[in-house]
Scaffold this active site. Structure first.
Site, PDB file in Angstrom:
ATOM      1  N   ARG A  37       0.744  -1.326   0.222  1.00  0.00           N
ATOM      2  CA  ARG A  37      -0.150  -0.085  -0.013  1.00  0.00           C
ATOM      3  C   ARG A  37       0.832   0.986  -0.426  1.00  0.00           C
ATOM      4  NH1 ARG A  37      -5.035  -1.337   3.641  1.00  0.00           N
ATOM      5  NH2 ARG A  37      -6.558  -2.817   1.949  1.00  0.00           N
ATOM      6  N   LYS A 199     -20.296 -14.739   2.517  1.00  0.00           N
ATOM      7  CA  LYS A 199     -21.219 -14.599   3.121  1.00  0.00           C
ATOM      8  C   LYS A 199     -22.181 -13.453   1.500  1.00  0.00           C
ATOM      9  CE  LYS A 199     -20.816 -13.521   7.166  1.00  0.00           C
ATOM     10  NZ  LYS A 199     -21.249 -12.190   8.915  1.00  0.00           N
ATOM     11  N   GLY A 356      -9.954  -7.190  -0.328  1.00  0.00           N
ATOM     12  CA  GLY A 356      -9.404  -8.038  -0.066  1.00  0.00           C
ATOM     13  C   GLY A 356      -8.473  -8.817   0.398  1.00  0.00           C
ATOM     14  N   GLY A 379     -13.871  -3.043   0.036  1.00  0.00           N
ATOM     15  CA  GLY A 379     -15.518  -2.364  -0.446  1.00  0.00           C
ATOM     16  C   GLY A 379     -15.380  -1.221  -1.392  1.00  0.00           C
TER      17      GLY A 379
HETATM   18  P1  ADP Z   1     -13.094 -10.796  -0.419  1.00  0.00           P
HETATM   19  O1  ADP Z   1     -12.285 -10.332   0.593  1.00  0.00           O
HETATM   20  O2  ADP Z   1     -12.212 -10.698  -1.949  1.00  0.00           O
HETATM   21  O3  ADP Z   1     -14.063  -9.637  -0.373  1.00  0.00           O
HETATM   22  P2  ADP Z   1     -14.620 -11.808   1.392  1.00  0.00           P
HETATM   23  O4  ADP Z   1     -13.895 -10.610   2.672  1.00  0.00           O
HETATM   24  O5  ADP Z   1     -15.985 -12.014   1.090  1.00  0.00           O
HETATM   25  O6  ADP Z   1     -14.269 -11.905   0.282  1.00  0.00           O
HETATM   26  O7  ADP Z   1     -14.875 -13.710   1.872  1.00  0.00           O
HETATM   27  C1  ADP Z   1     -13.290 -14.594   1.968  1.00  0.00           C
HETATM   28  C2  ADP Z   1     -13.591 -15.099   3.250  1.00  0.00           C
HETATM   29  O8  ADP Z   1     -14.385 -16.262   2.621  1.00  0.00           O
HETATM   30  C3  ADP Z   1     -12.584 -16.118   3.171  1.00  0.00           C
HETATM   31  O9  ADP Z   1     -11.586 -15.168   4.513  1.00  0.00           O
HETATM   32  C4  ADP Z   1     -12.489 -17.699   2.897  1.00  0.00           C
HETATM   33  O10 ADP Z   1     -11.965 -18.519   3.994  1.00  0.00           O
HETATM   34  C5  ADP Z   1     -14.094 -17.984   2.482  1.00  0.00           C
HETATM   35  N1  ADP Z   1     -14.759 -19.059   2.258  1.00  0.00           N
HETATM   36  C6  ADP Z   1     -14.566 -18.814   0.847  1.00  0.00           C
HETATM   37  N2  ADP Z   1     -15.527 -20.332   0.743  1.00  0.00           N
HETATM   38  C7  ADP Z   1     -15.789 -20.584   1.954  1.00  0.00           C
HETATM   39  C8  ADP Z   1     -16.325 -21.661   2.321  1.00  0.00           C
HETATM   40  N3  ADP Z   1     -16.918 -22.383   1.389  1.00  0.00           N
HETATM   41  N4  ADP Z   1     -17.024 -21.473   3.750  1.00  0.00           N
HETATM   42  C9  ADP Z   1     -16.290 -21.551   4.393  1.00  0.00           C
HETATM   43  N5  ADP Z   1     -15.735 -20.225   3.770  1.00  0.00           N
HETATM   44  C10 ADP Z   1     -15.371 -19.956   2.779  1.00  0.00           C
HETATM   45 MG    MG Z   2     -12.913 -10.064   3.229  1.00  0.00          MG
END
Ligand code: ADP
Ligand code: MG
Length: 400
Positions: A37, A199, A356, A379
């Protein structure tokens, strides 16, 4: 029509230029353990420095919640910034106050004042006009290069620039807006979006916004724990997997919207499962065969899904990816994310990754330089793809 000035339009020679950066970096043993960063802000800081600016740099770090937390001091950041810029970095021990004013007055071109962690001051996250006013007094011009916090209406991001007529986005924010703009406005098709992560509730807004812009032949790929919820909503028994039971109706609405627009909705057809998040091996199986036992969790997509997802990505002219396909933090469940990262890297269309954890996965896999744009904002990138205006960007616009 509101317009924005560019960095190159600002008069900065021998003037005090406030640069809001996102130096929310990981620390270990009192040192910056990942300086990505800080490096991301260097082009802007160097350009300003070469033009004779007297630099006042500011950032938040962690969540000190309005109190001085010594472990979250920007001192290690200042040390790294001094090395990377090859310049003297002077760090006052507060965000605003007499000491800061004095230091800023004494600072010449070729030196940097790095304010202390903005969130040591309770006014920062409250978008406090008084804090913004005190910061405005320190500077003659304002630059926002903190893309990662531009979706937050915080004092240094929103209220402050409105008080400084000479304001502009930095080069990083400009590049982010340009890259994400290509995904949002009239992207070449087919457009393929891959959404994964933890989620549905975090990303429902993005799913709906994407679908509303999609046309026939575009595709929405869903993986990660989000896919668990979609599959459960279709009636599959997901055993002990992460599933959001209160989101089944949202999943059905997404499926209906996709069908109504002739958009392909791809969900996993096979899965990798284990009993334990710390398992060292996953077993792959087709969806529903055999039936999962009560303790089993779906932690990644399976090899057939990897191929189907990769095929859909290969034909895309535009790709937006957010969210890992599985619990990639454990190598046993990183295959699906790796396969998607490779497919995105190999796709000749214009590809953007934001989020992230997805970005961390792409970096760890060494695939970042094969992807057209890897966003520095989780975000913020999602909000842009949703079609929202970021408060920190709106605050840079000039009323004509
Ligand atoms: P990003 O930061 O890229 O937007 P998120 O924060 O929404 O992504 O999600 C990332 C998290 O989702 C990771 O910590 C990963 O371990 C979790 N994850 C992905 N697939 C699964 C799964 N099948 N079961 C539980 N957790 C999951
Ligand atoms: Mg995340």
């Amino acid at each position: 029509m509101a317009t924005m000035r560019e960095l190159s339009d600002l008069d900065v020679d021998n003037r005090r230029v406030f640069v809001r950066c996102d130096f929310n970096v990981p620390l270990a043993d009192g040192k910056v353990s990942d300086d990505t960063r800080i490096r991301a802000a260097l082009p802007t800081l160097q350009a300003l420095s070469e033009r004779g600016a007297r630099l006042i740099v500011a950032s938040h770090l962690g969540r000190p919640k309005g109190k001085t937390v010594p472990a979250l001091s920007l001192e290690p950041v200042g040390a790294r910034l001094a090395e990377l810029m090859d310049m003297e970095v002077r760090l006052p021990d507060e965000v605003v106050g007499d000491g800061v004013r004095k230091l800023v007055t004494e600072t010449r071109a070729g030196q940097i004042v790095l304010l202390e962690n903005l969130r040591f001051h309770a006014g920062e996250t409250r978008n406090d006009p008084e804090l913004a006013g005190a910061l405005a007094e320190l500077c003659d011009a304002y630059v926002n290069d903190a893309f990662g916090v531009s979706h937050r209406a915080h004092a240094s991001v929103e209220a402050l620039p409105r008080l400084v007529p000479d304001r502009a986005p930095g080069l990083l924010v400009r590049a982010e807006l340009a890259a994400l703009g290509r995904v949002v406005s009239d992207p070449p098709r087919p457009f393929v979006a891959i959404v994964g992560g933890a989620k549905v509730s975090d990303k429902l807004g993005v799913l709906v916004a994407l679908l509303e812009r999609f046309t026939a032949g575009d595709a929405l790929i869903i993986g990660g724990a989000m896919a668990n919820t979609f599959l459960a909503a279709r009636g599959h028994d997901m055993a002990n997997s992460l599933v959001e039971r209160d989101r089944f109706n949202d999943c059905k609405i997404v499926e209906q919207k996709a069908a109504a627009r002739d958009v392909r909705l791809l969900l996993p057809t096979d899965l990798r499962v284990a009993d334990d998040l710390k398992a060292t091996k996953a077993s792959a199986q087709m969806l529903g065969e055999p039936q999962l036992s009560g303790r089993q969790m779906v932690l990644d997509i399976g090899p057939e899904s990897e191929r189907r997802f990769a095929d859909a990505v290969a034909g895309a002219k535009t790709v937006f990816w957010n969210g890992p396909m599985g619990v990639f933090e454990n190598e046993a469940f990183a295959q699906g994310t790796l396969a998607v990262a490779r497919a995105v890297g190999a796709c000749p269309g214009y590809c953007v990754v934001g989020g992230g954890d997805s970005v961390a996965a792409v970096n760890r896999m060494g695939l970042a330089d094969q992807i057209d744009h890897v966003s520095t904002g989780g975000g913020a990138s999602l909000e842009l793809v949703e079609g929202r205006t970021l408060p920190g960007v709106a605050a840079l616009e000039m009323e004509d």
